[in-house]
Motif scaffolding. Structure first.
Motif, mmCIF file in Angstrom:
data_model
loop_
_atom_site.group_PDB
_atom_site.id
_atom_site.type_symbol
_atom_site.label_atom_id
_atom_site.label_comp_id
_atom_site.label_asym_id
_atom_site.label_seq_id
_atom_site.Cartn_x
_atom_site.Cartn_y
_atom_site.Cartn_z
ATOM 1 N N ALA A 152 -6.274 5.066 4.249
ATOM 2 C CA ALA A 152 -7.321 6.075 4.045
ATOM 3 C C ALA A 152 -7.081 7.277 4.961
ATOM 4 C CB ALA A 152 -8.687 5.449 4.313
ATOM 5 N N GLU A 176 -6.024 -1.035 5.359
ATOM 6 C CA GLU A 176 -6.946 -0.242 4.512
ATOM 7 C C GLU A 176 -7.267 1.098 5.161
ATOM 8 O OE1 GLU A 176 -9.416 -4.077 2.994
ATOM 9 O OE2 GLU A 176 -10.572 -2.513 4.045
ATOM 10 N N ARG A 177 -7.628 1.050 6.455
ATOM 11 C CA ARG A 177 -8.054 2.291 7.128
ATOM 12 C C ARG A 177 -6.851 3.204 7.401
ATOM 13 N NH1 ARG A 177 -11.797 3.673 5.341
ATOM 14 N NH2 ARG A 177 -12.319 5.119 7.010
ATOM 15 N N ARG A 195 -5.731 -6.846 7.687
ATOM 16 C CA ARG A 195 -6.062 -6.258 6.386
ATOM 17 C C ARG A 195 -6.864 -4.966 6.558
ATOM 18 N NH1 ARG A 195 -7.160 -11.117 4.511
ATOM 19 N NH2 ARG A 195 -5.065 -11.544 3.763
ATOM 20 N N ARG A 196 -7.833 -5.023 7.467
ATOM 21 C CA ARG A 196 -8.692 -3.856 7.702
ATOM 22 C C ARG A 196 -7.859 -2.699 8.267
ATOM 23 N NH1 ARG A 196 -13.148 -1.444 7.756
ATOM 24 N NH2 ARG A 196 -14.022 -0.435 9.589
ATOM 25 N N ALA A 226 0.827 -1.216 0.000
ATOM 26 C CA ALA A 226 0.000 0.000 0.000
ATOM 27 C C ALA A 226 0.859 1.263 0.000
ATOM 28 C CB ALA A 226 -0.915 -0.015 1.220
#
Ligand SMILES: Cc1ncc(COP(=O)(O)O)c(C=O)c1O
Length: 413
Positions: free
Chosen positions: A403, A399-400, A395-396, A336
């Motif tokens: 963001a 992602e956050r 994983r979550r 990421a």
């Protein structure tokens, strides 16, 4: 390349024992391990023993409970319970140990002779210095800064990469003035593992002792103090032992234990605690020698829920699963484009994976609003998946994290 699966999925059956895990995505075990239902049950037993037995609970239950906690802590680090001293926190354990090292700082010939007999090549001169590192927990340095009026000097070894402290950097700092090197097994700030075996050999060659702060390693990295070069070990129940605040411990290598005489003491450290002799202090020959006053029995009860669990699962399995989740986190964060600050070799990494963020607090707050709990230290978001976390939770998190970092950077620019 997709990240590998974490080993030991069977450990996820333990999730139901931790209420916190259904309330949030909890990825902050390096600050505070989650509490298991075993700890609640043990605390409830403590309370009912108190109600039913009053002071008789000391002799019928609580003194045994403390012995069992010493045995649990000992078993997790590879020694017998009699070698363990309980303390309310690491700082108190360090203060007692520091009081026992003053004669080495002063160069007291009697203690230097006895150290030589125990295989530590001290020489004859005073050793006023204690060496720690810039990546160690502050309370380590503070113990010896507080002793500056006694002539003790603290030497802080810098980290070149802000991640690790190499053996060469320690070597440059340890000399004939060094009484003690005090550092973490796992550095709390970056998760890097110190090579305590090599460091111990280096210390002993140069006549210094090695103190290891195991707080970020106990219950996570297989540890056999009986076969190690570590002279003094401190740790506590709060993190990877899932045992809450209020219980820490100390272990001094047996050859040194009776040789070092603390000048901070209390009746739990007395060889004849229940003889109630106010005019005599004969220190206990075993680990209790370094204990002070009445331990917090409710904390011991809670801590034993955690030690029971760690012993049941085994440190090796806990280590493997924790490292796998860390590796998955690093892989996803790299993919990421996050600025991962962690040791890449899993064998040299504990349970912490940091991500560099200029202003981490708003990011950590925004994650908490999403129900994802991590923490921050200057310039980093500190994440610490434990055995009870899932790959989906990791994983979550990534992602956050991506963001929020871009939202907050966008809001700033
Ligand atoms: C490496 C390390 N040492 C020590 C401590 C705590 O010390 P104390 O038990 O004195 O509060 C912590 C965290 O709380 C830690 O991460």
């Amino acid at each position: 390349m997709p990240p590998p699966d974490a080993r030991h999925p069977e450990l996820l059956a333990y999730r139901s024992e931790f209420p916190l895990l259904s309330a949030s995505v909890y990825l902050n075990t390096c600050s505070l391990g989650a509490r298991s239902e075993r700890s609640r049950r043990r605390l409830e037993t403590f309370l009912s023993d108190w109600d039913e037995l009053g002071a008789r609970a000391w002799y019928r239950r609580w003194l045994d409970e403390l012995d069992e906690l010493r045995a649990d802590f000992g078993a997790i680090v590879g020694v017998g319970g009699a070698e363990i001293s309980l303390a309310p926190n690491v700082s108190t354990a360090l203060a007692v140990v520091a009081s026992a090292l003053d004669p080495i700082h002063r160069g007291d010939p009697a203690i230097l002779d006895r150290l030589r007999a125990a295989g530590v090549a001290t020489g004859d001169a005073p050793r006023p210095r204690v060496v720690t590192t810039a990546l160690d927990f502050p309370t380590i340095g503070h113990q010896w800064l507080a002793r500056a009026p006694l002539g003790v000097e603290l030497v802080v070894v810098p980290s070149v990469d802000a991640l690790t402290v190499g053996l060469d950097a320690f070597a440059a700092a340890i000399d004939e003035r060094t009484a003690l090197v005090a550092t973490g097994h796992v550095l709390y700030s970056t998760g890097a593992v110190n090579d305590t075996a090599a460091l111990g050999r280096l210390c002993h060659e140069r006549g210094a002792l090695l103190l290891v702060d195991g707080y970020q390693a106990t219950g996570l990295l297989p540890t056999d103090l009986g076969a190690s070069e570590v002279d003094i070990y401190v740790s506590g129940s709060l993190k990877w032992l899932f045992g809450g605040p209020g219980m820490a411990f100390l272990r001094v290598r047996p050859e040194l234990r009776e040789l070092l005489r603390p000048t901070t003491s209390g009746w739990f450290g007395s060889a004849r605690q229940f003889a109630f002799e106010v005019d005599e202090l004969d220190l206990a020959p075993d680990g209790r020698r370094y204990e002070l006053g009445t331990p917090s029995v409710p904390s011991a009860a809670i801590a034993r829920g955690g030690t029971e669990l760690v012993r049941e699962i085994g440190v090796q399995r806990l280590c493997e699963r924790t490292r796998d989740l860390g590796q998955i986190l690093i892989g996803l964060a790299d993919e990421a484009g996050l600025a991962v600050r962690a040791v890449r070799d899993p064998d040299r990494r504990g349970g912490i994976v940091a991500v560099a963020v200029d202003d981490p607090k708003p990011v950590v707050d925004a994650l908490a609003a999403d129900g994802i709990i991590v923490d921050y230290r200057p310039g980093i978001v500190r994440c610490s998946p434990a055995f009870y976390n899932t790959e989906d939770e990791v994983r979550r998190l990534v992602e956050r994290l991506v963001a929020h970092i871009s939202e907050i950077a966008g809001a700033v620019s």
